[in-house]
Write a protein that holds these residues in place. Structure first.
Motif, mmCIF file in Angstrom:
data_model
loop_
_atom_site.group_PDB
_atom_site.id
_atom_site.type_symbol
_atom_site.label_atom_id
_atom_site.label_comp_id
_atom_site.label_asym_id
_atom_site.label_seq_id
_atom_site.Cartn_x
_atom_site.Cartn_y
_atom_site.Cartn_z
ATOM 1 N N VAL A 181 -47.237 -16.095 -12.237
ATOM 2 C CA VAL A 181 -47.650 -16.677 -13.513
ATOM 3 C C VAL A 181 -46.905 -15.958 -14.633
ATOM 4 N N ASN A 182 -46.813 -16.611 -15.783
ATOM 5 C CA ASN A 182 -46.136 -16.011 -16.925
ATOM 6 C C ASN A 182 -47.132 -15.330 -17.864
ATOM 7 N N ALA A 183 -46.640 -14.340 -18.576
ATOM 8 C CA ALA A 183 -47.429 -13.669 -19.615
ATOM 9 C C ALA A 183 -46.433 -13.152 -20.651
ATOM 10 N N TYR A 184 -46.950 -12.519 -21.697
ATOM 11 C CA TYR A 184 -46.040 -11.986 -22.716
ATOM 12 C C TYR A 184 -46.504 -10.615 -23.194
ATOM 13 N N PHE A 185 -45.565 -9.671 -23.188
ATOM 14 C CA PHE A 185 -45.850 -8.288 -23.578
ATOM 15 C C PHE A 185 -45.042 -7.946 -24.834
ATOM 16 N N PRO A 186 -45.470 -6.900 -25.571
ATOM 17 C CA PRO A 186 -44.826 -6.634 -26.870
ATOM 18 C C PRO A 186 -43.333 -6.314 -26.794
ATOM 19 N N LEU A 187 -42.661 -6.701 -27.867
ATOM 20 C CA LEU A 187 -41.243 -6.383 -28.080
ATOM 21 C C LEU A 187 -41.025 -4.884 -28.228
ATOM 22 N N PHE A 188 -42.032 -4.207 -28.770
ATOM 23 C CA PHE A 188 -41.891 -2.781 -29.089
ATOM 24 C C PHE A 188 -42.481 -1.883 -28.002
ATOM 25 N N ILE A 189 -41.823 -0.761 -27.772
ATOM 26 C CA ILE A 189 -42.334 0.239 -26.836
ATOM 27 C C ILE A 189 -42.396 1.582 -27.554
ATOM 28 N N PRO A 190 -43.586 2.215 -27.591
ATOM 29 C CA PRO A 190 -43.661 3.525 -28.240
ATOM 30 C C PRO A 190 -42.708 4.504 -27.544
ATOM 31 N N LYS A 191 -42.056 5.314 -28.322
ATOM 32 C CA LYS A 191 -41.050 6.226 -27.764
ATOM 33 C C LYS A 191 -41.629 7.088 -26.650
ATOM 34 N N GLY B 80 -31.808 6.629 -18.049
ATOM 35 C CA GLY B 80 -30.943 5.466 -17.894
ATOM 36 C C GLY B 80 -30.801 4.626 -19.156
ATOM 37 N N PHE B 81 -31.819 4.632 -19.997
ATOM 38 C CA PHE B 81 -31.793 3.703 -21.137
ATOM 39 C C PHE B 81 -31.691 4.374 -22.512
ATOM 40 N N ALA B 82 -31.855 5.708 -22.569
ATOM 41 C CA ALA B 82 -31.953 6.382 -23.868
ATOM 42 C C ALA B 82 -30.742 6.141 -24.759
ATOM 43 N N LYS B 83 -29.575 6.015 -24.133
ATOM 44 C CA LYS B 83 -28.356 5.953 -24.942
ATOM 45 C C LYS B 83 -28.062 4.575 -25.508
ATOM 46 N N GLU B 84 -28.922 3.606 -25.250
ATOM 47 C CA GLU B 84 -28.631 2.255 -25.747
ATOM 48 C C GLU B 84 -29.848 1.598 -26.371
ATOM 49 N N CYS B 85 -30.688 2.426 -27.019
ATOM 50 C CA CYS B 85 -31.955 1.908 -27.553
ATOM 51 C C CYS B 85 -31.897 1.646 -29.045
ATOM 52 N N ALA B 86 -32.292 0.442 -29.456
ATOM 53 C CA ALA B 86 -32.469 0.181 -30.883
ATOM 54 C C ALA B 86 -33.831 0.750 -31.284
ATOM 55 N N ILE C 16 -39.295 1.653 -29.834
ATOM 56 C CA ILE C 16 -38.048 1.234 -29.207
ATOM 57 C C ILE C 16 -38.137 -0.275 -28.984
ATOM 58 N N ILE C 17 -37.068 -1.003 -29.279
ATOM 59 C CA ILE C 17 -37.042 -2.424 -28.904
ATOM 60 C C ILE C 17 -36.807 -2.464 -27.403
ATOM 61 N N ARG C 18 -37.649 -3.198 -26.673
ATOM 62 C CA ARG C 18 -37.574 -3.157 -25.209
ATOM 63 C C ARG C 18 -36.154 -3.427 -24.686
ATOM 64 N N PRO C 19 -35.636 -2.512 -23.850
ATOM 65 C CA PRO C 19 -34.405 -2.812 -23.125
ATOM 66 C C PRO C 19 -34.787 -3.420 -21.766
ATOM 67 N N THR C 20 -36.040 -3.240 -21.379
ATOM 68 C CA THR C 20 -36.691 -3.725 -20.175
ATOM 69 C C THR C 20 -38.134 -3.261 -20.341
ATOM 70 N N SER C 21 -39.092 -3.896 -19.654
ATOM 71 C CA SER C 21 -40.486 -3.684 -20.059
ATOM 72 C C SER C 21 -41.374 -2.924 -19.067
ATOM 73 N N GLU C 22 -40.788 -2.260 -18.089
ATOM 74 C CA GLU C 22 -41.633 -1.552 -17.120
ATOM 75 C C GLU C 22 -42.700 -0.681 -17.783
ATOM 76 N N THR C 23 -42.302 0.086 -18.803
ATOM 77 C CA THR C 23 -43.240 1.077 -19.344
ATOM 78 C C THR C 23 -44.409 0.430 -20.070
ATOM 79 N N LEU D 24 -31.314 7.343 -28.440
ATOM 80 C CA LEU D 24 -32.205 8.489 -28.298
ATOM 81 C C LEU D 24 -31.412 9.616 -27.640
ATOM 82 N N LYS D 25 -31.953 10.832 -27.712
ATOM 83 C CA LYS D 25 -31.309 11.934 -26.985
ATOM 84 C C LYS D 25 -32.360 12.976 -26.626
#
Lengths: 488, 488
Positions: free
Chosen positions: A62-72, A84-90, A118-125, B97-98
């Motif tokens: 099923v589909n759902a929707y999670f926030p665009l933002f992720i607390p650092k 893996g993602f720290a160097k490319e985060c808006a 952080i703008i989600r680069p992927t939403s696992e967290t 980030l760093k």
């Protein structure tokens, strides 16, 4: 029209950009690294979404929707993930603008966030932080959830569809009571992707697992499907990750099993993105423009009238509308372009550029003969088809095109895949396609090969034949061949 | 189950939150002001999207996708636009980030952006900057483009669906050669929204225009549809803006007309959002849970078996699956819940909570009689229906529920709409619904009334009757009555 497109053989990269521009698929926006997906490109993406979404639902998701933002702070909870993602985060740091005394608009320093987002680069967290509230007992499992969303990974060098700062994708995130069930889910979704890419996108793929070095940040095992583009380079089409209990432990997601014992939950995640649009262009298109597999084409057939006087158009339109109606009743998506803004020759070139699989041309002489002209986009062959056979011929032709595109791509891949046993051969063949060679299994060797040749290990194929050999680079013992290629 | 829900009459706001939580529609996320849309809520939103998307396409629109980010300087180009949105903008200032020396994760100050990026609160500026490249001549017009996207408006006080920092919506942005055509488009899309909200969401609306004070930032005229919730408050369901040449001038978008003369392009924009989910809850639900209009219900019918032994279940399932199949052939969306995890009573309450319009209960005694029990969610009436009449009865009942929900909401609105002529009456009636009263047409009076009563002018109805009168507040001359209400 076609002269606007650089030939593939001359400059593949320029050819790719030309197709995307001339077919009206996308363009660079004023925001560095971000693209605008134009209506024709978006219509193809919508078809992809709709088919994939149906496949996900058919497999119980099923589909759902999670926030665009992720607390650092969430990001930091799974060590290899943030690595893996720290160097490319808006990063969002403020939430208000204001007028400066000189009248210009500036960021209001009084609106600084306590914790950056952080703008989600992927939403696992953010998703596993949410799942914590959703899972108490084995009765709450499995969670089989997908999200269609935009994500942001800051890229320095971008290419339309293949690598953009913002892109569209779907990300599945599932939670299971056992490792076995999670691994089964990971493989099931790899099969769903394979089905979609081979049978809809008409691109043959190799299913495999990534090496430790190429694994998703936070995964135990990354499964992938890899395809070959027309320049012999590889494109990763989709990935499906077995995440073990890494995220459950990072976010403390436990469940009570049937005996009431607390256990950490097992996870998977899997995704495909607008990269598939890049694959569609690079796998099938030619020097005349885009070629779309019929099953994904927004319009599968375009009907173009050829006439001089307006009365002629009326007569042609009568037949054209009948054809349109009868084809639509068979589930075919048809466009009848009777606009008088452009001449037929312009329309022929335009729809060739845009990749419409079948063109039907109707003139008065055709009508008198009880025939029309049908042109295949893939082979560019012209056929005179009697009107009473047209409906069946078109439906069959769409199938033939779909199959032909797949078979052509498969034959190309086979002709450009080389099993090699010496380093000299490796270096020669890697310019021309996939190289299947022995590897000693170490990241060290993998990185040295990459440094020398820009080739990476695309995957270790599933059910790979085991054979003794010597690593192509280090000469150390090896138990199997893996697939090397330069990749997008 | 029902005891989890506070009664509407006791605390409407708490009732609203309870429904959303207990029906599994949405929840607050760990990110302040942002919600998670849960699977049941998202399934309803997907239905809304799908219906609206079909309506947009049927009126000639196509979809596209524009960047999430807007350069700060774009924002400043249309003066009233930035004025309207500056105070609620999420701002991206860094892209990396760093690791700090102490091992924590911090924003890398070396990744500061030269120009800050705003997360789109609405996309007029980035889209009109793009249209500049797409429009040269009258042949390029009209552009009829829609986008489905997430947007961010920083909110201090949030309510699930009604007011969240991030929300999902669609935004149409069209470009036209003449003012007349743009106004026509603006009204056409208001009609599309009206059709959707009245005939699908089953909520009656009043079509009107906003006062200058309530107008969209950057619009010449804002058209809107306003509905009444069950507490008598108003909810704006959708807006459609005639933007004049404001954005074309700000972004220098001109076209050559048939005579080759350069003119600025005329614009509209229009949108509805996940607010509609809040309206769905507040317009129809009751103290037992959510009530979904059948045309938008992900499952319109749930079949629940009542049995003791497993063999009984098999017999019931045979009939249940036949019913499911025959209803699905009529286009009805059916769920057969034969899971043994929960008892029938639990299921009855659960599907009532979730708003499934029709429940069919099958037990062995029913089967022996050749009947089943059918329960309507809206009226809670139970009906014993012979099996051979079930298919038709269910299809008719779904229509009846759809109509009943609309008629009930309409009767409620009519009973809670008051035409008043004195300020005392105004203050009394404004607690109970819409107040229709004379207004002198000034923003000054409008703001004073708002300050004293928290009521705003919801709209000046289209084709409003003109009558001479005195402003309810200032006593100055007035030409027409307008609609006042407290609003969400």
């Amino acid at each position: 029209m076609a002269e606007k497109i650089t030939h593939r053989s001359k400059d593949y990269s320029e050819w790719y950009n030309n197709i995307i521009e001339e077919a009206g698929l996308a363009e660079h926006s004023a925001v560095k690294g971000c693209m605008v997906i134009k209506p024709h490109g978006y219509a193809i993406w919508e078809r992809m979404q709709s088919v994939l979404d149906g496949m996900f639902k058919a497999t119980g998701h099923v589909n759902a929707y999670f926030p665009l933002f992720i607390p650092k702070s969430f990001f930091s909870k799974e060590a290899s993930h943030v690595e893996g993602f720290a160097k490319e985060c808006a990063v969002v740091t403020h939430y208000r603008l204001k007028n400066a005394p000189d009248g210009s608009i500036v960021v209001d320093e009084n609106s600084k966030l306590e914790e950056e987002l952080i703008i989600r680069p992927t939403s696992e967290t953010i998703i596993w932080n949410t799942y914590k509230g959703w899972v108490q007992s084995y009765r709450d499992l499995p969670l089989l959830i997908n999200q269609w969303a935009n994500v942001v990974r800051w890229e320095m060098r971008t290419r339309l569809f293949l690598r953009t700062t913002e892109f569209l994708w779907q990300e599945g995130h599932t939670a299971h009571a056992t490792a076995e069930e999670a691994v089964e889910e990971t493989k099931k979704m790899l099969d769903v992707y394979t089905d979609f890419v081979e049978n809809w996108l008409a691109v043959p793929v190799i299913k495999g697992v990534k090496t430790a070095n190429e694994r998703f940040a936070g995964a135990i095992e990354t499964y992938c499907i890899e395809a070959m583009m027309q320049d012999g380079k590889a494109l990763q089409m989709g990935t499906s990750h077995f995440l073990g209990q890494n995220f459950a432990k990072a976010f403390d997601v436990q469940f009570a099993d049937k005996e009431g014992k607390l256990e950490y939950v097992w996870a998977t995640s899997w995704g495909v993105s607008t990269r598939l649009m890049g694959a569609l262009v690079m796998a099938h298109s030619d020097d005349q423009g885009l070629v779309i597999p019929p099953k994904l084409a927004p319009h599968q057939v375009v009907i173009v009238p050829v006439y001089k006087e307006n009365e002629e158009l009326q007569e042609i339109s009568e037949t054209a509308n009948k054809i349109k109606k009868s084809l639509e009743a068979r589930g075919v998506r048809v466009l009848y372009d009777d606009s008088d803004k452009q001449r037929p020759g312009w329309k022929f070139a335009e729809y060739e550029l845009k990749g419409v699989p079948v063109r039907i041309v109707i003139g008065l002489r055709d009508l008198a003969n009880g025939t029309v002209e049908m042109v295949r986009r893939d082979t560019k062959t012209k056929h005179v088809v009697p009107l009473d056979q047209l409906e069946n011929t078109v439906v069959e032709t769409l199938d033939l095109i779909q199959t032909n595109l797949y078979q052509t791509a498969l034959a190309f891949r086979e002709a450009h895949t080389f099993s090699v046993d010496t380093w000299d051969e490796f270096k020669e063949k890697i310019d021309h396609g996939f190289v299947v060679a022995h590897w000693d299994g170490t990241t060290e060797t993998e990185l040295k090969i990459k440094a020398e040749t820009k080739a990476t290990i695309r995957c270790i194929p599933l059910d790979n034949a085991q054979e003794k050999g010597k690593c192509i680079y280090s000469g150390k013992p090896s138990t199997q061949r893996v697939i090397f290629a330069r990749a997008y």
